[in-house]
Design an enzyme around this catalytic site. Sequence first.
Site, PDB file in Angstrom:
ATOM      1  N   TYR A 142      -7.865 -12.039  15.957  1.00 53.54           N
ATOM      2  CA  TYR A 142      -9.092 -12.784  15.684  1.00 53.54           C
ATOM      3  C   TYR A 142      -9.542 -13.619  16.887  1.00 53.54           C
ATOM      4  O   TYR A 142     -10.719 -13.996  16.987  1.00 53.54           O
ATOM      5  CB  TYR A 142      -8.911 -13.688  14.476  1.00 53.54           C
ATOM      6  CG  TYR A 142      -8.761 -12.956  13.157  1.00 53.54           C
ATOM      7  CD1 TYR A 142      -8.858 -11.571  13.078  1.00 53.54           C
ATOM      8  CD2 TYR A 142      -8.519 -13.652  11.981  1.00 53.54           C
ATOM      9  CE1 TYR A 142      -8.714 -10.904  11.883  1.00 53.54           C
ATOM     10  CE2 TYR A 142      -8.381 -12.993  10.764  1.00 53.54           C
ATOM     11  CZ  TYR A 142      -8.479 -11.619  10.724  1.00 53.54           C
ATOM     12  OH  TYR A 142      -8.332 -10.964   9.527  1.00 53.54           O
ATOM     13  N   LYS A 191       5.124  -6.227  12.162  1.00 56.17           N
ATOM     14  CA  LYS A 191       5.060  -4.768  12.256  1.00 56.17           C
ATOM     15  C   LYS A 191       5.814  -4.353  13.524  1.00 56.17           C
ATOM     16  O   LYS A 191       5.307  -3.671  14.411  1.00 56.17           O
ATOM     17  CB  LYS A 191       3.596  -4.303  12.294  1.00 56.17           C
ATOM     18  CG  LYS A 191       3.410  -2.798  12.103  1.00 56.17           C
ATOM     19  CD  LYS A 191       3.879  -2.291  10.765  1.00 56.17           C
ATOM     20  CE  LYS A 191       3.585  -0.798  10.627  1.00 56.17           C
ATOM     21  NZ  LYS A 191       4.195  -0.214   9.422  1.00 56.17           N
ATOM     22  N   ASP A 223       3.665  -3.700   5.675  1.00 50.06           N
ATOM     23  CA  ASP A 223       3.316  -2.744   4.628  1.00 50.06           C
ATOM     24  C   ASP A 223       4.267  -2.847   3.442  1.00 50.06           C
ATOM     25  O   ASP A 223       3.851  -2.774   2.279  1.00 50.06           O
ATOM     26  CB  ASP A 223       3.265  -1.316   5.165  1.00 50.06           C
ATOM     27  CG  ASP A 223       4.395  -0.983   6.118  1.00 50.06           C
ATOM     28  OD1 ASP A 223       5.170  -1.885   6.486  1.00 50.06           O
ATOM     29  OD2 ASP A 223       4.494   0.192   6.524  1.00 50.06           O
ATOM     30  N   ASP A 247      -4.054 -13.189   6.645  1.00 48.02           N
ATOM     31  CA  ASP A 247      -5.357 -13.159   5.993  1.00 48.02           C
ATOM     32  C   ASP A 247      -5.331 -12.178   4.818  1.00 48.02           C
ATOM     33  O   ASP A 247      -5.771 -12.484   3.700  1.00 48.02           O
ATOM     34  CB  ASP A 247      -6.412 -12.748   7.019  1.00 48.02           C
ATOM     35  CG  ASP A 247      -7.838 -12.955   6.527  1.00 48.02           C
ATOM     36  OD1 ASP A 247      -8.019 -13.442   5.397  1.00 48.02           O
ATOM     37  OD2 ASP A 247      -8.762 -12.614   7.275  1.00 48.02           O
ATOM     38  N   ASP A 251      -4.696 -13.149   0.439  1.00 45.23           N
ATOM     39  CA  ASP A 251      -5.691 -12.769  -0.568  1.00 45.23           C
ATOM     40  C   ASP A 251      -5.039 -11.937  -1.673  1.00 45.23           C
ATOM     41  O   ASP A 251      -5.358 -12.091  -2.859  1.00 45.23           O
ATOM     42  CB  ASP A 251      -6.834 -11.986   0.070  1.00 45.23           C
ATOM     43  CG  ASP A 251      -7.854 -12.889   0.743  1.00 45.23           C
ATOM     44  OD1 ASP A 251      -7.628 -14.111   0.764  1.00 45.23           O
ATOM     45  OD2 ASP A 251      -8.863 -12.385   1.253  1.00 45.23           O
TER      46      ASP A 251
END
Length: 356
Positions: A142, A191, A223, A247, A251
Amino acid sequence: MEKKIAVIRGDGIGVEIVNQALRVLDKIAEKYGHTFRYVDVTAGGCAIDAFGEPLPEKELQKCLDSDSVLLGAVGGPKWDTLEGSQRPERALLGVRQALGLFANIRPSCLFKALENACPLKQEIIEGGLDLVIVRELIGGAYFGKREILQTEGGKTAYDTMIYSEMEVERIGRVAFETARKRRGKLTSVDKANVLESSRLWREVMHRLKDEYPDVEYSDMLVDNTAMQLVRNPGQFDVIVTENMFGDILSDEASMITGSIGMIPSSSLGEGSRGMYEPIHGSAPDIAGQNKANPIATILSAAMMLLYSFDAPQECRDIENAVEKALADGYRTGDIMSEGKKLVSCSEMGDIILANL
């Protein structure tokens, strides 16, 4: 205490939900003899309309001059076609960066009164759901270099995910300290089987864990974490991860609680000043209709009292008032179920105030 709070109502339902949170803060001030002064800040889509940019310097300065920041929501389809640097969401990134808010704390707790609203099977949530996601907030993709290039084959776009040891270490310490104050369990999400930034992340976290022998530490790929959150969310206590993964996962974790409209968050830096906001968006489809759920914003104000103003009792008062409203069967539309009492945004505010 006397505190100055920068208030960003923003766009969509932001105005409605922030107004209810301010009513709650005023009641707390009355009850405990505090003084809260509010400074309105125009940021997001409304700032684009008024000033031609999402975060004018004079509006940002109001945040820098305050003891903390309370935010409603920014954005909406009206501004979706703007170039990336001019979109309403850039206001959030600008405030976070200017205030040095590198740690986002997002609790996901399933209120007993809302167990039926959880989309997971009852046997999955029998062990309870009470976790915190600690998300690095001002690094990664970001904030990395990004560009769209015109090439012979058409447009090519890239975003760079960059992390330094220092950035990983400081968010890692926040996560370990948070775990110490809870159930003593920390899961670091990355990851590392693919990304170099994740390999560095894991290296630093492994170095840190030796300093916190009292915290049970584990690594998990992002994942697998997404799968485990819906398979067995009760296994998690504190999750720490980088910006983009956090992020997405936060959620997902919030929806398990029954509604994204229930979850508050805090963004913190080195000092006591932070920015507090619900994790949901501006919901333009219901804006101005007095239908929004103000609970996440009210609980965000409670987090402000706890983390920035060192007022744990005041925070608990608000949390208890919210829990009682839910236990008494009051529901906004997003969490409504059969046999409960449907109330508007302002009516939910009235009920929580009465409980206070």
